[in-house]
Design an enzyme around this catalytic site. Structure first.
Site, PDB file in Angstrom:
ATOM      1  N   PHE A   1       0.851  -1.188   0.000  1.00  0.00           N
ATOM      2  CA  PHE A   1       0.000   0.000   0.000  1.00  0.00           C
ATOM      3  C   PHE A   1       0.886   1.237   0.000  1.00  0.00           C
ATOM      4  O   PHE A   1       1.613   1.486   0.963  1.00  0.00           O
ATOM      5  CB  PHE A   1      -0.892  -0.021   1.235  1.00  0.00           C
ATOM      6  CG  PHE A   1      -1.932   1.079   1.297  1.00  0.00           C
ATOM      7  CD1 PHE A   1      -2.951   1.127   0.374  1.00  0.00           C
ATOM      8  CD2 PHE A   1      -1.900   2.032   2.299  1.00  0.00           C
ATOM      9  CE1 PHE A   1      -3.935   2.113   0.435  1.00  0.00           C
ATOM     10  CE2 PHE A   1      -2.870   3.028   2.377  1.00  0.00           C
ATOM     11  CZ  PHE A   1      -3.883   3.067   1.438  1.00  0.00           C
TER      12      PHE A   1
ATOM     13  N   GLY B   1      12.825  -7.484  35.203  1.00  0.00           N
ATOM     14  CA  GLY B   1      13.999  -6.815  35.751  1.00  0.00           C
ATOM     15  C   GLY B   1      15.145  -6.815  34.757  1.00  0.00           C
ATOM     16  O   GLY B   1      14.959  -6.587  33.566  1.00  0.00           O
TER      17      GLY B   1
ATOM     18  N   GLU C   1      -0.978   2.883  10.298  1.00  0.00           N
ATOM     19  CA  GLU C   1      -2.451   2.860  10.182  1.00  0.00           C
ATOM     20  C   GLU C   1      -3.065   4.077  10.883  1.00  0.00           C
ATOM     21  O   GLU C   1      -4.221   4.048  11.293  1.00  0.00           O
ATOM     22  CB  GLU C   1      -3.043   1.564  10.776  1.00  0.00           C
ATOM     23  CG  GLU C   1      -2.458   0.284  10.223  1.00  0.00           C
ATOM     24  CD  GLU C   1      -3.118  -0.175   8.941  1.00  0.00           C
ATOM     25  OE1 GLU C   1      -4.121   0.425   8.524  1.00  0.00           O
ATOM     26  OE2 GLU C   1      -2.608  -1.151   8.361  1.00  0.00           O
TER      27      GLU C   1
ATOM     28  N   GLN D   1       9.784  -4.477  33.318  1.00  0.00           N
ATOM     29  CA  GLN D   1       9.923  -4.208  34.748  1.00  0.00           C
ATOM     30  C   GLN D   1       9.804  -5.491  35.574  1.00  0.00           C
ATOM     31  O   GLN D   1      10.553  -5.706  36.531  1.00  0.00           O
ATOM     32  CB  GLN D   1       8.850  -3.205  35.184  1.00  0.00           C
ATOM     33  CG  GLN D   1       9.151  -2.508  36.501  1.00  0.00           C
ATOM     34  CD  GLN D   1      10.311  -1.527  36.373  1.00  0.00           C
ATOM     35  OE1 GLN D   1      10.725  -1.185  35.265  1.00  0.00           O
ATOM     36  NE2 GLN D   1      10.850  -1.100  37.499  1.00  0.00           N
TER      37      GLN D   1
ATOM     38  N   THR E   1       5.711  -0.761   3.483  1.00  0.00           N
ATOM     39  CA  THR E   1       5.894  -2.130   3.970  1.00  0.00           C
ATOM     40  C   THR E   1       5.828  -3.124   2.817  1.00  0.00           C
ATOM     41  O   THR E   1       4.935  -3.055   1.968  1.00  0.00           O
ATOM     42  CB  THR E   1       4.819  -2.464   5.014  1.00  0.00           C
ATOM     43  OG1 THR E   1       4.896  -1.533   6.088  1.00  0.00           O
ATOM     44  CG2 THR E   1       5.022  -3.867   5.562  1.00  0.00           C
TER      45      THR E   1
ATOM     46  N   ARG F   1      10.565 -17.065  39.284  1.00  0.00           N
ATOM     47  CA  ARG F   1      11.680 -16.202  39.691  1.00  0.00           C
ATOM     48  C   ARG F   1      11.550 -15.860  41.178  1.00  0.00           C
ATOM     49  O   ARG F   1      10.495 -15.376  41.611  1.00  0.00           O
ATOM     50  CB  ARG F   1      11.679 -14.926  38.853  1.00  0.00           C
ATOM     51  CG  ARG F   1      12.612 -13.828  39.311  1.00  0.00           C
ATOM     52  CD  ARG F   1      14.059 -14.209  39.186  1.00  0.00           C
ATOM     53  NE  ARG F   1      14.923 -13.039  39.417  1.00  0.00           N
ATOM     54  CZ  ARG F   1      16.206 -13.120  39.713  1.00  0.00           C
ATOM     55  NH1 ARG F   1      16.786 -14.304  39.814  1.00  0.00           N
ATOM     56  NH2 ARG F   1      16.918 -12.021  39.888  1.00  0.00           N
TER      57      ARG F   1
END
Length: 382
Positions: free
Chosen positions: A122, A339, A363, A336, A157, A268
């Site tokens: 496009f 970490g 878009e 976050q 694209t 974790r």
């Protein structure tokens, strides 16, 4: 066409399995090589992914908007670069022909687009026209049975893979703004078309964008899409569907990130216990889940309204605005929660963090969506 429940579930199961077994294991390789393997592209063709939104009579699946969004929820659970391989064929590259093409144009182009043998792109954005799509400077001057096209398109694209462009160009230089713009089907092998080098991007390696230059390119008048001066209006209708498509991808990526975060938080350990047991981590998980759920509900509501024949310009922009911003927040929280591990490449979180940033730009930027929403509200109030 809406699929029956059994057929829909079979399609979604197939795509989910393809994402899980074939695509996710290749994410790092695609990012490193900046290319999607040819065998994966062939498997996408065989799954029918290139023809999701193209009518069955032309070889596509002819999915409803709701079914298309459901498939994109699944495709969003892997690197967005994979979706870009076929995304332009499903949306902005083909829908101009589906919506506004003549019978001859549809018969000529849609079967190849549906099979993935033809790649569409496009071509709207220019160096000085993107958000301001009515400022298109590329010209298309009528000369007998042809239009002669000159200009440059930017950030296009799949341009380096495209066999055909859906092009926006100004056919009437005396008419300023959107009303002077028309749309064309432009085969990529016409004399006078050249490409710039693929751009180096922040994210989504494996999905390519290039400049496309048109130097006295002669395009047969029979390849104009719709009437002269209707190109901008056509483009906005095409983008309406595309905005819901991208919104669904954003939701899918967010849901993938959330699942990864929940698994990581459960295993974790810090201070002698899984980090998922800390309330501040739980707060981030809860916020992400809530926002992703809201995005999914928005997309499904707007898609169903569109399938029912309602005008959903405002709802499509609301969905695109919210979902593209939402996935950015979810990705930020994911870094976050992980970490230090979220900042290094081994876990893939930092890659997705970079990948999703583009969703707020193409878009229609978030700011353009705000303008569209507010203008529609004021128009409807009048």
């Amino acid at each position: 066409m809406s699929l029956d429940a059994e057929t829909r579930q079979q399609l979604l199961d197939s795509i989910s399995r393809f994402v899980r077994e074939r695509l996710r294991p290749l994410e790092d390789k695609v990012a490193e090589d900046d290319a999607v393997p040819a065998e994966i592209i062939q498997e996408m063709r065989e799954l029918g992914l290139f023809g999701l939104a193209i009518p069955e009579e032309f070889g596509g699946l002819g999915l409803s908007m709701e079914d298309e969004c459901l498939t994109m929820f699944e495709m969003g659970k892997t690197s967005p670069a994979f979706r870009s391989v076929f995304g332009t064929n499903v949306g902005i590259g083909s829908q101009g022909i589906v919506m506004f093409g003549t019978d001859e144009q549809k018969s000529e182009w849609l079967p190849g687009l549906a099979s993935g043998e033809i790649i569409a792109s496009f071509a709207l954005t220019e160096p000085e026209a993107g958000s301001d799509a009515g400022s298109v400077r590329t010209t298309a001057v009528r000369d007998g049975d042809d239009y002669v096209i000159n200009g440059t398109k930017r950030y296009i694209t799949n341009a380096n893979k495209a066999n055909v462009f859906t092009l926006m160009a100004r056919t009437n230089p005396d008419v300023k703004g959107a009303k002077g713009v028309s749309s064309f089907i432009v085969p990529s092998d016409l004399p006078g078309i050249s490409l710039g080098a693929p751009e180096k991007k922040m994210g989504q390696q494996g999905a390519h964008i290039c400049d496309v230059n048109f130097d006295n390119v002669r395009v047969p008048a029979r390849l104009r899409l719709g009437d002269e001066g209707m190109g901008f209006i056509n483009a906005m209708q095409i983008l309406e569907r595309g905005r819901l498509h991208i919104s669904a991808v954003c939701v899918g990526v967010a849901e993938r990130l959330i699942a990864d975060c929940v698994a990581y938080a459960a295993e974790r350990k810090q201070f002698g216990q899984p980090i998922g047991e800390f309330q501040l981590v739980q707060g981030m998980l809860a916020d992400s889940k809530t926002e992703a759920y809201a995005g999914r509900c928005m997309v499904m509501d707007a898609a169903r309204r569109r399938d029912a024949g309602e005008e959903i310009g405002t709802e499509a922009s609301c969905s695109k605005y919210f979902c593209s911003e939402m996935v950015g927040r979810v990705a930020d929280r994911a870094v976050q929660i992980y970490g230090g591990a979220g900042y290094i490449a081994d876990y893939g979180i930092e890659r997705l963090y970079r990948d999703v940033r583009i969703f707020r730009l193409y878009e229609g930027t978030s700011q353009i969506q705000q303008v569209v929403i507010a203008r529609n509200m004021l128009r409807d109030a009048g």
